[in-house]
Motif scaffolding. Structure first.
Motif, PDB file in Angstrom:
ATOM      1  N   ASP A   1     -22.045  75.169  60.469  1.00  0.00           N
ATOM      2  CA  ASP A   1     -21.424  74.097  59.683  1.00  0.00           C
ATOM      3  C   ASP A   1     -20.527  73.228  60.568  1.00  0.00           C
ATOM      4  O   ASP A   1     -20.520  72.002  60.446  1.00  0.00           O
ATOM      5  CB  ASP A   1     -20.617  74.670  58.523  1.00  0.00           C
ATOM      6  N   LEU A   2     -19.775  73.852  61.458  1.00  0.00           N
ATOM      7  CA  LEU A   2     -18.917  73.099  62.369  1.00  0.00           C
ATOM      8  C   LEU A   2     -19.740  72.245  63.322  1.00  0.00           C
ATOM      9  O   LEU A   2     -19.387  71.090  63.596  1.00  0.00           O
ATOM     10  CB  LEU A   2     -18.030  74.045  63.182  1.00  0.00           C
TER      11      LEU A   2
ATOM     12  N   ASP B   1     -22.664  70.961  62.791  1.00  0.00           N
ATOM     13  CA  ASP B   1     -23.156  69.809  62.031  1.00  0.00           C
ATOM     14  C   ASP B   1     -22.065  68.750  61.877  1.00  0.00           C
ATOM     15  O   ASP B   1     -22.307  67.555  62.059  1.00  0.00           O
ATOM     16  CB  ASP B   1     -23.657  70.239  60.651  1.00  0.00           C
ATOM     17  N   GLU B   2     -20.859  69.205  61.552  1.00  0.00           N
ATOM     18  CA  GLU B   2     -19.739  68.275  61.365  1.00  0.00           C
ATOM     19  C   GLU B   2     -19.404  67.554  62.670  1.00  0.00           C
ATOM     20  O   GLU B   2     -19.228  66.334  62.697  1.00  0.00           O
ATOM     21  CB  GLU B   2     -18.521  69.046  60.862  1.00  0.00           C
ATOM     22  N   TYR B   3     -19.316  68.296  63.756  1.00  0.00           N
ATOM     23  CA  TYR B   3     -18.964  67.697  65.042  1.00  0.00           C
ATOM     24  C   TYR B   3     -20.058  66.768  65.541  1.00  0.00           C
ATOM     25  O   TYR B   3     -19.773  65.730  66.132  1.00  0.00           O
ATOM     26  CB  TYR B   3     -18.668  68.777  66.085  1.00  0.00           C
ATOM     27  N   GLN B   4     -21.307  67.142  65.323  1.00  0.00           N
ATOM     28  CA  GLN B   4     -22.401  66.278  65.749  1.00  0.00           C
ATOM     29  C   GLN B   4     -22.346  64.950  64.992  1.00  0.00           C
ATOM     30  O   GLN B   4     -22.519  63.885  65.576  1.00  0.00           O
ATOM     31  CB  GLN B   4     -23.745  66.958  65.536  1.00  0.00           C
ATOM     32  N   LYS B   5     -22.054  65.005  63.705  1.00  0.00           N
ATOM     33  CA  LYS B   5     -21.937  63.792  62.901  1.00  0.00           C
ATOM     34  C   LYS B   5     -20.774  62.930  63.412  1.00  0.00           C
ATOM     35  O   LYS B   5     -20.913  61.713  63.571  1.00  0.00           O
ATOM     36  CB  LYS B   5     -21.723  64.155  61.433  1.00  0.00           C
ATOM     37  N   GLU B   6     -19.637  63.563  63.681  1.00  0.00           N
ATOM     38  CA  GLU B   6     -18.482  62.830  64.190  1.00  0.00           C
ATOM     39  C   GLU B   6     -18.775  62.189  65.542  1.00  0.00           C
ATOM     40  O   GLU B   6     -18.376  61.042  65.784  1.00  0.00           O
ATOM     41  CB  GLU B   6     -17.274  63.751  64.306  1.00  0.00           C
TER      42      GLU B   6
END
Length: 51
Positions: free
Chosen positions: A20-21, A23-28
């Motif tokens: 989940d992290l 995915d979040e960091y890749q999006k950011e």
């Protein structure tokens, strides 16, 4: 960062929370890259207008 290698590593260890992290960091990171491109284009346009 090699997101695919990080995902594979976390999948092998069943680290759902880390996935989940990632995915979040890749999006950011993608958002920051997009913003960077936008700002660079603005700089180019401004420099062309000053000529």
């Amino acid at each position: 960062m090699d997101w695919d290698a990080a995902r594979k590593h976390c999948i092998e260890r069943d680290w759902k929370w880390t996935l989940d992290l990632i995915d979040e960091y890749q999006k950011e990171m993608q958002e920051l890259k997009d913003e960077n491109v936008k700002l660079k284009r603005q700089l180019v346009l401004r420099s062309q207008l000053k000529k």
